[in-house]
Design a protein around this motif. Structure first.
Motif, PDB file in Angstrom:
ATOM      1  N   THR A   3       0.805  -0.962   0.012  1.00 59.38           N
ATOM      2  CA  THR A   3      -0.090   0.020  -0.076  1.00 59.38           C
ATOM      3  C   THR A   3       0.795   1.223   0.139  1.00 59.38           C
ATOM      4  O   THR A   3       1.891   1.199   0.564  1.00 59.38           O
ATOM      5  CB  THR A   3      -0.882  -0.088   1.261  1.00 59.38           C
ATOM      6  N   SER A  22       3.904  11.688   1.212  1.00 61.01           N
ATOM      7  CA  SER A  22       3.316  10.584   0.654  1.00 61.01           C
ATOM      8  C   SER A  22       4.406   9.666   0.371  1.00 61.01           C
ATOM      9  O   SER A  22       5.436  10.040  -0.392  1.00 61.01           O
ATOM     10  CB  SER A  22       2.455  11.084  -0.733  1.00 61.01           C
ATOM     11  N   THR A  33      -5.997  -0.040  -6.565  1.00 56.61           N
ATOM     12  CA  THR A  33      -7.278   0.975  -6.324  1.00 56.61           C
ATOM     13  C   THR A  33      -6.885   1.780  -5.176  1.00 56.61           C
ATOM     14  O   THR A  33      -6.202   1.510  -4.461  1.00 56.61           O
ATOM     15  CB  THR A  33      -8.179  -0.470  -5.704  1.00 56.61           C
ATOM     16  N   ILE A  34      -7.653   2.880  -5.467  1.00 57.63           N
ATOM     17  CA  ILE A  34      -7.314   4.005  -4.494  1.00 57.63           C
ATOM     18  C   ILE A  34      -8.811   4.186  -3.851  1.00 57.63           C
ATOM     19  O   ILE A  34      -9.829   4.483  -4.245  1.00 57.63           O
ATOM     20  CB  ILE A  34      -7.035   5.462  -5.259  1.00 57.63           C
ATOM     21  N   PHE A  68      -5.824   9.705   0.969  1.00 57.94           N
ATOM     22  CA  PHE A  68      -6.144   8.633   0.365  1.00 57.94           C
ATOM     23  C   PHE A  68      -5.162   7.277   0.567  1.00 57.94           C
ATOM     24  O   PHE A  68      -3.875   7.614   0.711  1.00 57.94           O
ATOM     25  CB  PHE A  68      -6.475   8.746  -1.247  1.00 57.94           C
ATOM     26  N   GLU A  69      -5.480   6.029   0.241  1.00 57.87           N
ATOM     27  CA  GLU A  69      -4.701   4.919   0.359  1.00 57.87           C
ATOM     28  C   GLU A  69      -4.713   4.386  -1.004  1.00 57.87           C
ATOM     29  O   GLU A  69      -5.818   3.873  -1.404  1.00 57.87           O
ATOM     30  CB  GLU A  69      -4.981   3.966   1.426  1.00 57.87           C
ATOM     31  N   MET A  70      -3.639   3.970  -1.737  1.00 51.45           N
ATOM     32  CA  MET A  70      -3.353   3.284  -2.703  1.00 51.45           C
ATOM     33  C   MET A  70      -2.991   1.795  -2.591  1.00 51.45           C
ATOM     34  O   MET A  70      -1.782   1.741  -1.937  1.00 51.45           O
ATOM     35  CB  MET A  70      -2.383   4.013  -3.673  1.00 51.45           C
TER      36      MET A  70
END
Length: 362
Positions: A3, A22, A33-34, A68-70
């Protein structure tokens, strides 16, 4: 799944959504997916009892912006690692080959970095580095090296691929049993089927897998008492048993083992007897056979006597009297030289024996 966290920048209106907080340095080319991060520990509950989890935010100019988390797509970047060892049963000191093969989600060979462990210690490239992690780079998806074990036991060998922004980590492990090398003791020159009446020379040889092993110390006992000791040589060490008491004896050779070779023993039971003395005389047409054990006449021992005439004259299973004698009448034999052969079977402490002598009948 690897992640990355994306923090908003205060210049977001100009298109920059990430700050130097970041961790996105390796995000190039990553399919992911974000999702916005939510505060699971501090939900809001409305008047109807509904629970709402608020997004985690970062404030810029007193305005909250979501974080946000990717998440890298799992199936797309899955890897598989296959570990093999040339032998899962080996002896202390033997060398085995350890090989790991790394593949991607399409089962294609994948170049990457792999670390190897034996138990909790890293052994990458065959060097034990303890807790210090060491990775080896694959060549066409493969890493291979040799390794040996210096003590017996059950070992777990494991391999780990290094996670990257493009591929997940994978692992595999195998169990290996390491034993001490077996030792065989050969005692040559003495066996359990022979009755011995004289000195007994014998040799001791130690071998492993049919190869002589030198430099191993062993002990020899006779009837539970220390007899001798020695160090194994290529052609064996020589010993002599002498002046034994009449009767059964047990010879034991024992090797205690070390960190490389297992312990071993070899035991032989044998019998030591005496040869009786036989005296043959002839007078007055009578053949007399006397049997003695040292200076004591042997009473009741069966005696077989054969006279060399055609056909032979035989006196079978005559038993000696209280004086240890057997008398055989030879009336009617023509004059001449004759060979007399006397045999006795094993009897008490006496071994079987045979004696021949010449007599003259005139």
């Amino acid at each position: 799944m690897k992640t990355f966290t994306i923090y908003p920048d205060k210049a977001r209106a100009l298109g920059n959504v990430m700050t130097n907080k970041s961790n996105v340095e390796d995000m190039v080319g990553v399919n992911a997916t974000i999702l916005p991060l939510v505060d699971n520990e501090h939900p809001l509950i409305d008047e109807f009892g509904n629970e709402y989890k608020l997004p985690i935010t970062e404030n810029y100019d007193n305005l909250p912006f979501p974080v946000f988390e990717m998440r890298v797509l799992g199936t797309l970047y899955d890897t598989s690692l296959t570990l093999s060892v040339s032998s899962d049963n080996c002896y202390v000191g033997d060398t085995v080959t350890i090989t790991a093969t790394l593949r991607d989600g399409n089962n294609e060979l994948l170049d990457g970095s792999i670390a190897f462990k034996c138990g909790n210690d890293f052994i990458t490239n065959g060097n034990n580095t303890g807790q210090e992690s060491v990775y080896a780079n694959t060549t066409n998806g493969v890493v291979s090296f040799t390794y040996s074990f210096d003590s017996m036991g059950e070992y777990t060998i494991s391999a780990y691929s290094l996670q990257t922004n493009m591929h997940h980590c994978s692992t595999d492990s195998l169990n290996i049993t390491v034993s001490k090398k077996p030792i065989t003791i050969a005692v040559n020159g003495i066996n359990s089927t022979t009755t011995y009446v004289e000195d007994i020379p014998f040799t001791v040889e130690l071998s492993s897998n049919n190869q002589a092993v030198t430099g191993l110390e062993y002990s020899i006992s006779l009837d539970g008492e220390t007899f001798d000791s020695g160090t194994s040589t290529a052609n064996g060490e020589s010993y002599i048993l002498s002046n034994l008491d009449i009767g059964n004896h047990t010879l034991l050779v024992y090797y205690p083992g070390n960190n490389l070779y297992d312990s071993c023993s070899e035991s032989i039971e044998f019998y030591d007897g005496k040869i009786p003395e036989i005296f043959i005389t002839y007078s007055n047409s009578t053949l007399v056979v006397e049997v003695y054990s040292e200076t004591v006449p042997v009473v009741g021992i069966p005696v077989n006597t054969t006279i060399s005439i055609n056909p032979p004259l035989t006196f079978s299973n005559y038993e000696t009297d209280s004086s240890g004698k057997v008398s055989c009448p030879l009336n009617g034999l023509p004059s001449g030289n004759y060979t007399v052969t006397v045999t006795t079977s094993a009897y008490g402490d006496l071994s079987a024996s045979e004696k021949s002598s010449s007599i003259i009948i005139s």
